[in-house]
Design an enzyme around this catalytic site. Structure first.
Site, PDB file in Angstrom:
ATOM      1  N   GLY A   1     -87.671   2.662 -74.435  1.00  0.00           N
ATOM      2  CA  GLY A   1     -86.917   2.108 -73.279  1.00  0.00           C
ATOM      3  C   GLY A   1     -85.401   2.518 -73.412  1.00  0.00           C
ATOM      4  O   GLY A   1     -85.201   3.312 -74.418  1.00  0.00           O
TER       5      GLY A   1
ATOM      6  N   PHE B   1     -73.578  -8.739 -57.292  1.00  0.00           N
ATOM      7  CA  PHE B   1     -74.595  -9.504 -57.912  1.00  0.00           C
ATOM      8  C   PHE B   1     -74.162 -10.911 -58.403  1.00  0.00           C
ATOM      9  O   PHE B   1     -73.020 -11.433 -58.440  1.00  0.00           O
ATOM     10  CB  PHE B   1     -74.946  -8.849 -59.554  1.00  0.00           C
ATOM     11  CG  PHE B   1     -76.256  -8.112 -59.253  1.00  0.00           C
ATOM     12  CD1 PHE B   1     -76.369  -6.807 -58.434  1.00  0.00           C
ATOM     13  CD2 PHE B   1     -77.196  -8.512 -60.045  1.00  0.00           C
ATOM     14  CE1 PHE B   1     -77.723  -6.183 -58.388  1.00  0.00           C
ATOM     15  CE2 PHE B   1     -78.362  -7.796 -60.211  1.00  0.00           C
ATOM     16  CZ  PHE B   1     -78.706  -6.631 -59.091  1.00  0.00           C
TER      17      PHE B   1
ATOM     18  N   GLN C   1     -85.422 -16.753 -68.443  1.00  0.00           N
ATOM     19  CA  GLN C   1     -84.958 -16.675 -67.043  1.00  0.00           C
ATOM     20  C   GLN C   1     -85.874 -16.444 -66.054  1.00  0.00           C
ATOM     21  O   GLN C   1     -86.756 -15.506 -66.164  1.00  0.00           O
ATOM     22  CB  GLN C   1     -84.008 -15.510 -66.999  1.00  0.00           C
ATOM     23  CG  GLN C   1     -83.441 -15.193 -65.403  1.00  0.00           C
ATOM     24  CD  GLN C   1     -82.239 -14.235 -65.588  1.00  0.00           C
ATOM     25  OE1 GLN C   1     -82.219 -13.207 -65.721  1.00  0.00           O
ATOM     26  NE2 GLN C   1     -80.854 -14.856 -65.568  1.00  0.00           N
TER      27      GLN C   1
ATOM     28  N   HIS D   1     -86.350 -15.355 -62.318  1.00  0.00           N
ATOM     29  CA  HIS D   1     -85.565 -14.921 -61.338  1.00  0.00           C
ATOM     30  C   HIS D   1     -86.104 -15.582 -59.909  1.00  0.00           C
ATOM     31  O   HIS D   1     -87.038 -15.972 -59.425  1.00  0.00           O
ATOM     32  CB  HIS D   1     -85.961 -13.256 -61.143  1.00  0.00           C
ATOM     33  CG  HIS D   1     -85.074 -12.495 -60.444  1.00  0.00           C
ATOM     34  ND1 HIS D   1     -85.150 -12.510 -59.144  1.00  0.00           N
ATOM     35  CD2 HIS D   1     -84.323 -11.271 -60.769  1.00  0.00           C
ATOM     36  CE1 HIS D   1     -84.200 -11.664 -58.545  1.00  0.00           C
ATOM     37  NE2 HIS D   1     -83.988 -10.871 -59.498  1.00  0.00           N
TER      38      HIS D   1
ATOM     39  N   LEU E   1     -90.931  -8.115 -58.580  1.00  0.00           N
ATOM     40  CA  LEU E   1     -89.560  -8.407 -58.186  1.00  0.00           C
ATOM     41  C   LEU E   1     -89.001  -7.888 -56.903  1.00  0.00           C
ATOM     42  O   LEU E   1     -89.183  -6.803 -56.714  1.00  0.00           O
ATOM     43  CB  LEU E   1     -88.693  -7.959 -59.383  1.00  0.00           C
ATOM     44  CG  LEU E   1     -87.336  -8.051 -59.133  1.00  0.00           C
ATOM     45  CD1 LEU E   1     -86.826  -9.590 -59.681  1.00  0.00           C
ATOM     46  CD2 LEU E   1     -86.520  -7.046 -60.006  1.00  0.00           C
TER      47      LEU E   1
ATOM     48  N   GLU F   1     -82.167  -8.809 -56.784  1.00  0.00           N
ATOM     49  CA  GLU F   1     -81.105  -9.398 -56.528  1.00  0.00           C
ATOM     50  C   GLU F   1     -80.083  -8.708 -55.740  1.00  0.00           C
ATOM     51  O   GLU F   1     -79.248  -8.983 -54.701  1.00  0.00           O
ATOM     52  CB  GLU F   1     -80.308  -9.902 -57.823  1.00  0.00           C
ATOM     53  CG  GLU F   1     -78.999 -10.742 -57.611  1.00  0.00           C
ATOM     54  CD  GLU F   1     -78.839 -11.502 -58.881  1.00  0.00           C
ATOM     55  OE1 GLU F   1     -79.691 -12.204 -59.533  1.00  0.00           O
ATOM     56  OE2 GLU F   1     -77.686 -11.335 -59.142  1.00  0.00           O
TER      57      GLU F   1
ATOM     58  N   ARG G   1     -78.534 -17.041 -61.402  1.00  0.00           N
ATOM     59  CA  ARG G   1     -80.056 -17.080 -61.378  1.00  0.00           C
ATOM     60  C   ARG G   1     -80.558 -18.437 -61.487  1.00  0.00           C
ATOM     61  O   ARG G   1     -81.535 -18.990 -60.742  1.00  0.00           O
ATOM     62  CB  ARG G   1     -80.852 -16.098 -61.838  1.00  0.00           C
ATOM     63  CG  ARG G   1     -80.426 -14.583 -61.556  1.00  0.00           C
ATOM     64  CD  ARG G   1     -81.168 -13.461 -62.357  1.00  0.00           C
ATOM     65  NE  ARG G   1     -80.927 -12.405 -61.781  1.00  0.00           N
ATOM     66  CZ  ARG G   1     -80.925 -11.201 -62.348  1.00  0.00           C
ATOM     67  NH1 ARG G   1     -81.731 -10.897 -63.553  1.00  0.00           N
ATOM     68  NH2 ARG G   1     -80.959  -9.753 -61.607  1.00  0.00           N
TER      69      ARG G   1
ATOM     70  N   HIS H   1     -88.850 -13.756 -65.472  1.00  0.00           N
ATOM     71  CA  HIS H   1     -88.016 -12.481 -65.545  1.00  0.00           C
ATOM     72  C   HIS H   1     -87.587 -11.904 -66.948  1.00  0.00           C
ATOM     73  O   HIS H   1     -87.758 -10.624 -66.971  1.00  0.00           O
ATOM     74  CB  HIS H   1     -87.215 -12.539 -64.386  1.00  0.00           C
ATOM     75  CG  HIS H   1     -86.460 -11.111 -64.161  1.00  0.00           C
ATOM     76  ND1 HIS H   1     -87.227 -10.273 -63.716  1.00  0.00           N
ATOM     77  CD2 HIS H   1     -85.131 -10.796 -64.237  1.00  0.00           C
ATOM     78  CE1 HIS H   1     -86.183  -9.185 -63.580  1.00  0.00           C
ATOM     79  NE2 HIS H   1     -84.995  -9.409 -63.908  1.00  0.00           N
TER      80      HIS H   1
ATOM     81  N   ARG I   1     -78.532 -15.256 -68.515  1.00  0.00           N
ATOM     82  CA  ARG I   1     -77.986 -14.005 -68.229  1.00  0.00           C
ATOM     83  C   ARG I   1     -77.743 -13.744 -66.850  1.00  0.00           C
ATOM     84  O   ARG I   1     -78.206 -14.087 -66.076  1.00  0.00           O
ATOM     85  CB  ARG I   1     -79.120 -12.837 -68.859  1.00  0.00           C
ATOM     86  CG  ARG I   1     -78.828 -11.307 -68.336  1.00  0.00           C
ATOM     87  CD  ARG I   1     -79.824 -10.314 -68.569  1.00  0.00           C
ATOM     88  NE  ARG I   1     -80.726 -10.429 -67.825  1.00  0.00           N
ATOM     89  CZ  ARG I   1     -81.274  -9.736 -66.744  1.00  0.00           C
ATOM     90  NH1 ARG I   1     -80.414  -8.582 -66.726  1.00  0.00           N
ATOM     91  NH2 ARG I   1     -82.409  -9.790 -66.282  1.00  0.00           N
TER      92      ARG I   1
END
Ligand SMILES: Cc1cc2nc3c(=O)[nH]c(=O)nc-3n(C[C@H](O)[C@H](O)[C@H](O)COP(=O)(O)OP(=O)(O)OC[C@H]3O[C@@H](n4cnc5c(N)ncnc54)[C@H](O)[C@@H]3O)c2cc1C
Length: 574
Positions: free
Chosen positions: A15, A118, A232, A234, A244, A247, A281, A351, A386
């Site tokens: 990734g 954000f 977290q 979301h 999702l 945001e 969040r 999330h 986060r």
């Protein structure tokens, strides 16, 4: 005999973090041999699904200090301030470097890079490429990695164990999923970049491959996991699927409405002040949960449960199509609503994991030669919560730093006794072989996984209670016992996905155990850990990271100091 493959550094994960680490190593010392091992083809890593953007200071009305402060405050003062400082300094350099490698950031009219708002960020600092940011970033990294001839890929290889001897990690045991054969992939350093473990919960934005493998691999070798209680939610997932809705919808001006059509973040006190929908969040997920609990959720027949509305209609079709085309596509396909004309149903969804493998600022763990970066690591950038769009940048900044430090480490590191590592892989091959042919108590892997999911949802949701968390700990232990009774229907060697699911389930169980026990132990509310019995933050007793070590008797807990800096903890108000 297992096949042996020798390299200088072994990276597990293709990734954002893994690829960035590979490139950093190749650039730091051309000619080093790198193994990039991934259970999926790298472009299928979860990074590809990121929608909203990556944070870095870009505008004149912004500063590194503001980005750092927002991150410290967002973390509820549990982020390490030296890590945060380094992160904000490197972030613009990393995103610009990505542009030079070909990442097509969206632009303003005058040609400068466009940034969007954000949650929890004081100003617009989230770089984006429409709303398919992860795809473009991962593609850029993947293509760039191909320039370097010394990166050998082991695609569709599942790592089942770290090879450790005399306190040093020197490679991995990997199952070649195509053939079912086990391989020894050796190197003088190993970097874990295996992503998070959202699949431990049933309702999640995370892809199926996110099963916390790297955390479990490190944990079993005695490495501590850090801050596991912080997960977290979301605020905006599609009910039913958990897909999702980024945001960026709120960054572009979207509103949240309750069943009465009221924009509750502006009319009621949820602690987000004038930030309203652009609050962090953790707070917005709690607000939606409270609205539903107060009877102001949108009710639907059937099992889906209640939800809130995300309203984009006032943005207009042109803006939605130019800035949020993927959101329109997802809403139409999976919720049967066109956001140009109707509000989108949403509710909080699991999330991201703030916790992970305990590392220092270089990505080094307590085990010689073992590094970790990206979502699987806890370098302590995110603390208790986060901020959206910091994670993609984290993969770049700390993927690169882990790679560079691994290069330094191997200069003085001996390869170790190869025969002993090969013996470990042979033992691992026998274990996996036993699992493949297993016919025990007749438990289905899907059923055991479901029980685990149910336990974690009940005990470690947006709000937690001591009693329900303790129940989750007991339930996870019971599920662990039933894991021993799992039987497989598929005995083939070639692409045995049932076997992979069983291996992943063992990892999820270890991760779940650490999350639930860490949650019970933190008797305060901080960031994403909202404990109903202890509703306030308690700095005098809990301003510390929690560390959990594996022991045969169960998880053992320790504390680690938070690195403070210019910002002293204060009440977190927006
Ligand atoms: C839907 C969604 C949207 C998001 N949007 C944003 C956003 O807009 N901005 C933002 O900052 N963050 C976002 N995030 C979070 C962010 O995308 C992730 O935290 C980040 O991409 C993780 O990258 P990674 O490199 O650590 O891991 P991943 O991208 O998850 O990659 C993990 C790699 O490890 C490999 N692997 C795992 N286990 C094994 C094993 N046992 N053996 C071999 N290989 C293994 C996998 O094959 C994969 O290649 C989003 C997350 C989701 C789920």
């Amino acid at each position: 005999m297992v096949d042996v493959f020798r390299h200088d550094v072994v990276i597990v994960g293709g990734g954002g973090a893994g690829l960035r680490a590979a490139i950093a190593i190749s650039e730091a010392q051309p000619g080093l041999s790198i193994a990039l091992v991934s259970k999926v083809y790298p472009m299928r890593s979860h990074t590809v699904s990121a929608e909203g953007g990556a944070a870095a200071v870009a505008r004149e009305d912004d500063s590194l200090e503001m980005h750092a402060y927002d991150t410290v405050k967002g973390s509820d003062f549990l982020g390490d301030q030296d890590v945060i400082q380094y992160f904000v300094e490197q972030a613009p350099k990393e995103l610009t470097r990505l542009e030079h490698w070909g990442c097509p950031w969206s632009r303003n009219e005058d040609g400068t890079v466009s940034t969007r708002a954000f949650g929890g960020m004081t100003t617009k600092r989230t770089w984006f490429a429409t709303d398919k940011v992860g795809f473009h970033m991962l593609h850029t990294l993947f293509q760039t990695s191909m320039k370097f001839g010394d990166i050998d890929r082991y695609d569709e290889h599942f790592v089942t164990k770290l090879l450790v001897d005399d306190g040093d990690c020197r490679g991995v045991a990997a199952l070649d999923m195509r053939t079912g054969e086990m391989k020894a992939v050796l190197g003088r350093a190993v970097i874990l970049a295996t992503g998070g473990g959202g699949k431990v919960w049933p309702f999640t934005t995370n892809g199926n491959i996110k099963t916390g493998d790297g955390m479990a691999l490190a944990y079993r070798e005695g490495v501590a996991l850090k801050d596991m209680e912080f997960v977290q939610y979301h605020p905006t997932g599609l009910p039913g699927t958990g897909i999702l809705i980024t945001e960026a919808t709120r960054g572009e001006g979207g509103y949240l409405l309750n069943s009465e059509g009221e924009r509750f973040l502006t009319t009621r006190d949820y602690g987000v002040g004038t930030k309203a929908e652009l609050g962090p969040r953790d707070m917005i997920s709690r607000a939606i949960t409270q609205e539903i609990a107060a009877g102001r959720g949108v009710k639907v027949p059937g099992k889906i449960g209640q939800y809130s509305h995300l309203d984009l209609r006032h943005l207009g079709e042109e803006k939605i199509d130019s800035r949020l085309p993927f959101v329109r596509e997802l809403s139409r396909t999976y919720a049967n609503v066109d956001p140009v004309h109707e509000p989108i149903p949403i509710r909080p969804v699991l999330h991201y994991m703030m916790g992970g493998v305990d590392t220092d600022i270089d990505g080094a763990t307590e085990l010689g030669g073992l590094y970790a970066a990206g979502e699987t690591a806890c370098v302590s950038l995110n603390g208790a919560n986060r901020l959206g769009s910091n994670s993609l940048t984290e993969c770049l900044v700390f993927g690169a730093r882990a790679g560079e430090h691994a290069v330094q480490y191997i200069q003085g590191a001996a390869a170790g006794d190869e025969a002993r590592f090969v013996a470990q892989v042979e033992a691992e091959a026998s274990r996996v072989e036993e699992l493949r042919g297993r016919r025990r108590g007749g438990e289905k892997v899907s059923k055991v996984r479901e029980s685990l999911n149910d336990a974690m949802e009940a005990g470690t949701g947006v709000y937690r209670e001591q009693a329900s968390m303790a129940k989750a700990v007991a339930a996870v232990a019971a599920v662990k016992a039933s894991y021993e009774e799992v039987s497989l229907d598929d005995t083939s060697k070639v692409f045995n996905t049932e076997l992979i699911a069983v291996l992943e389930l063992a990892n999820m169980l270890d991760v779940a155990e650490t999350v639930a026990t860490a949650a019970v132990n933190r008797k305060e509310s901080r960031g994403a850990h909202a404990c109903s019995d202890f509703p306030t933050r308690n700095d005098s007793e809990y301003l510390h990271h929690s560390l959990v070590h594996h022991t045969p008797e169960g998880p053992r807990f320790d504390k680690k100091d938070v690195t403070l800096g210019v910002w002293e903890p204060e009440e977190r108000k927006y």
